[in-house]
Design an enzyme around this catalytic site. Structure first.
Site, mmCIF file in Angstrom:
data_model
loop_
_atom_site.group_PDB
_atom_site.id
_atom_site.type_symbol
_atom_site.label_atom_id
_atom_site.label_comp_id
_atom_site.label_asym_id
_atom_site.label_seq_id
_atom_site.Cartn_x
_atom_site.Cartn_y
_atom_site.Cartn_z
ATOM 1 N N LYS A 57 -1.975 -14.278 -1.928
ATOM 2 C CA LYS A 57 -3.301 -13.685 -1.763
ATOM 3 C C LYS A 57 -4.160 -14.546 -0.840
ATOM 4 O O LYS A 57 -3.932 -15.745 -0.731
ATOM 5 C CB LYS A 57 -4.006 -13.615 -3.134
ATOM 6 N N ARG A 84 3.083 -4.370 -12.470
ATOM 7 C CA ARG A 84 3.990 -3.277 -12.835
ATOM 8 C C ARG A 84 5.392 -3.806 -13.135
ATOM 9 O O ARG A 84 6.136 -3.210 -13.904
ATOM 10 C CB ARG A 84 3.993 -2.228 -11.711
#
Ligand code: BES
Ligand code: MN
Ligand code: ZN
Length: 492
Positions: free
Chosen positions: A276, A350
């Site tokens: 990130k 996920r």
């Protein structure tokens, strides 16, 4: 905080501070009229002279002499009649925000006879207790100087009766407040302390504190044996091993099917190899807030003790880059047998959830609700107000929406139509873990839906609601109120 219900007239109850509300216009609640009468029309004069406007959430605190109450706190309840739930909540936040730093130790709250749209006295008393707890919350364990304790220690709630139903409502509100505080503590704890093993220890201490909760912890070896390669691909780059934490609350009959909560517990999300950007990355310590809300809901249940069975499952891992980290392009086989091409290691939520959701199937669940700070896209879609809701069952979705409204912790449903599924097509595996920019929250939910076909399932994307940024940075404790209301709706 100590709570008591009292149905005597206000003048017969001594307190450090009496709290009543004043609307901008229209009829007063009976308790405000009673206080005004005892004070020889003082409240009427204050409003007439413009000292209190009645605007929702405005406050005026005054010392009194020769009264059973040392002070009077007036709070505005706005111009709607009946009052909306949002403005009632605003009023309560203003009251307890004003009271928390003293000087009153004992407050007499006469706000449960306000006319609030579609809500009864039990609902109001429950919300009062919860918001009192929310406003008392502090996170000071990492400051070197000891912060002073909150002054307010005792609350008397003026009520129409002191009966079982109303007492239970207060206790439930208090329990939800306690659950939220736990959720906020876990979320706010820095990621060098809050790692998967620390979270697992917390689950164990919860089961020590409450007999009704049993804990089971799976380590990486056990997860490997179960085939949880998707979950383990996320912790692969970290020095901190992953944990699957299972908390069982058995309050119902042994054969009664349980409701299952599943929480995303990424204790720090650096993005992994798909690193990130640096700005604001500290906030990715909050990437375990879904897990924290499962802890909070379990704690609230342990206090409320409803006759039902609930399992809380937390998929805890740290997402870090290193020489052993998962690469973009890697393909893993999930516990379900479906293969996943990992194109972006930052879409890790996920990956841990899919294996935890497959694991949830072994409990033959009545329903499964997962809670996750899953996508930045849900903040674009819904901002910081609504939890994103997705479900493979419309009845379940409606139920959760209603609980959100009732608990002032609202959700908004987004679709998971089949038409979106093709965005997850992979050239090399059964699916890929990203669906491109359009409808990012929806494709994330679509990914999860491939692992939840065997039961009624809903997904709450709480990336926008779990914490606030900026000067007041901190975890909010959401969606504990929604979850607890939802669970309790099955026993009422
Ligand atoms: N934990 C983040 C989601 C997130 C981002 C929550 C910002 C709150 C604020 C999640 O793991 C993530 O990184 N999602 C990616 C998915 C993308 C790579 C498909 C995102 O939302 O950018
Ligand atoms: Mn991520
Ligand atoms: Zn994440």
């Amino acid at each position: 905080m100590n709570y008591t219900l009292n149905s005597k007239s206000l003048a017969d109850i001594k307190a450090d501070c009496l709290v009543v509300s004043v609307p901008e216009k229209g009829d007063w609640p009976a308790s405000t009229a009673a206080a005004d009468a005892a004070l020889n029309g003082m409240i009427k004069d204050l409003q007439k002279n413009g000292d209190i406007s009645g605007k929702a959430g405005s406050t005026l605190l005054l010392p009194l002499a020769g009264q059973p109450w040392a002070r009077l706190l007036l709070v505005g309840s706005g111009s709607e009649s009946p009052q909306g739930t949002a403005s009632y909540r605003k009023l309560l936040n203003a009251v307890f925000g004003r009271l928390k730093d003293g000087p009153s130790k004992h407050a007499l709250i006469a706000l449960a006879d306000n006319d609030v749209k579609d809500q009864d006295e039990a609902w109001k008393l429950s919300l009062i207790a919860r918001i009192a707890e929310e406003q008392q919350y502090r996170f000071t364990g990492f400051k070197s100087t000891k912060a002073p304790q909150p002054t307010l220690a005792r609350i008397t709630l003026a009520a129409s009766a002191n009966n079982k139903t109303l007492k239970a409502a207060v206790s439930a509100g208090e329990a939800i407040g306690h659950g939220m505080s736990l959720t906020r503590d876990l979320g706010n704890t820095p990621p060098n302390v809050c790692h998967p093993t620390w979270l697992a220890e917390h689950a164990k201490s919860l089961s020590k504190e409450f007999d009704v909760i049993k804990t089971e912890i799976l380590d990486e070896k056990q997860m490997k044996k179960l085939g949880m390669n998707s979950l383990l691909s996320v912790s692969a780059g970290s020095e901190q091993p992953a944990r699957l934490i299972v908390m069982e609350y058995r309050g119902g009959k042994a054969k009664e099917k349980p409701h299952v909560l599943v929480g995303k517990g990424i204790t720090f999300d650096s993005g992994g190899i798909s690193l990130k950007p640096g700005e604001g990355m500290d906030e990715m310590k909050y990437d375990m807030c879904g897990a924290a809300s499962v802890f909070g809901a379990m704690r609230a249940l342990a206090e409320i003790k409803p006759a039902m069975n609930v399992i809380g499952i937390v998929a805890a891992a740290e997402n870090m880059p290193s020489g052993t980290a998962t690469r973009p392009g890697d393909i893993v086989t999930s516990m379900s047998g479906q293969t996943i091409e990992i194109l972006n290691t930052d879409a890790e939520g996920r990956l841990v959830l899919c294996d935890a959701l497959t694991y949830a199937g072994k409990y033959d669940p009545e329903t499964v609700v997962d809670v996750a700070t899953l996508t930045g896209a849900v903040i674009v879609a819904l901002g910081k107000e609504a939890n994103g809701l997705f479900s493979n069952n419309d009845e379940l979705a409606q139920r959760l929406l209603q609980s959100g409204n009732r608990a002032c912790d609202r959700a908004w449903q987004l679709p998971i139509w089949d038409e979106y599924q093709s965005q997850l097509d992979s050239n090399f595996a059964d699916m890929q873990n990203i669906g491109g920019r359009p409808a990012g929250s929806i494709t994330a939910a679509c990914f999860l839906s491939r692992f939840t076909k065997d039961y009624r399932w809903a997904h709450l994307d709480i990336a926008g609601t779990a914490w606030v940024s900026g000067k007041d940075k901190g975890a909010t404790g959401r969606p504990v109120p929604l979850l607890v209301d939802y669970l309790l709706s099955h026993v009422q």
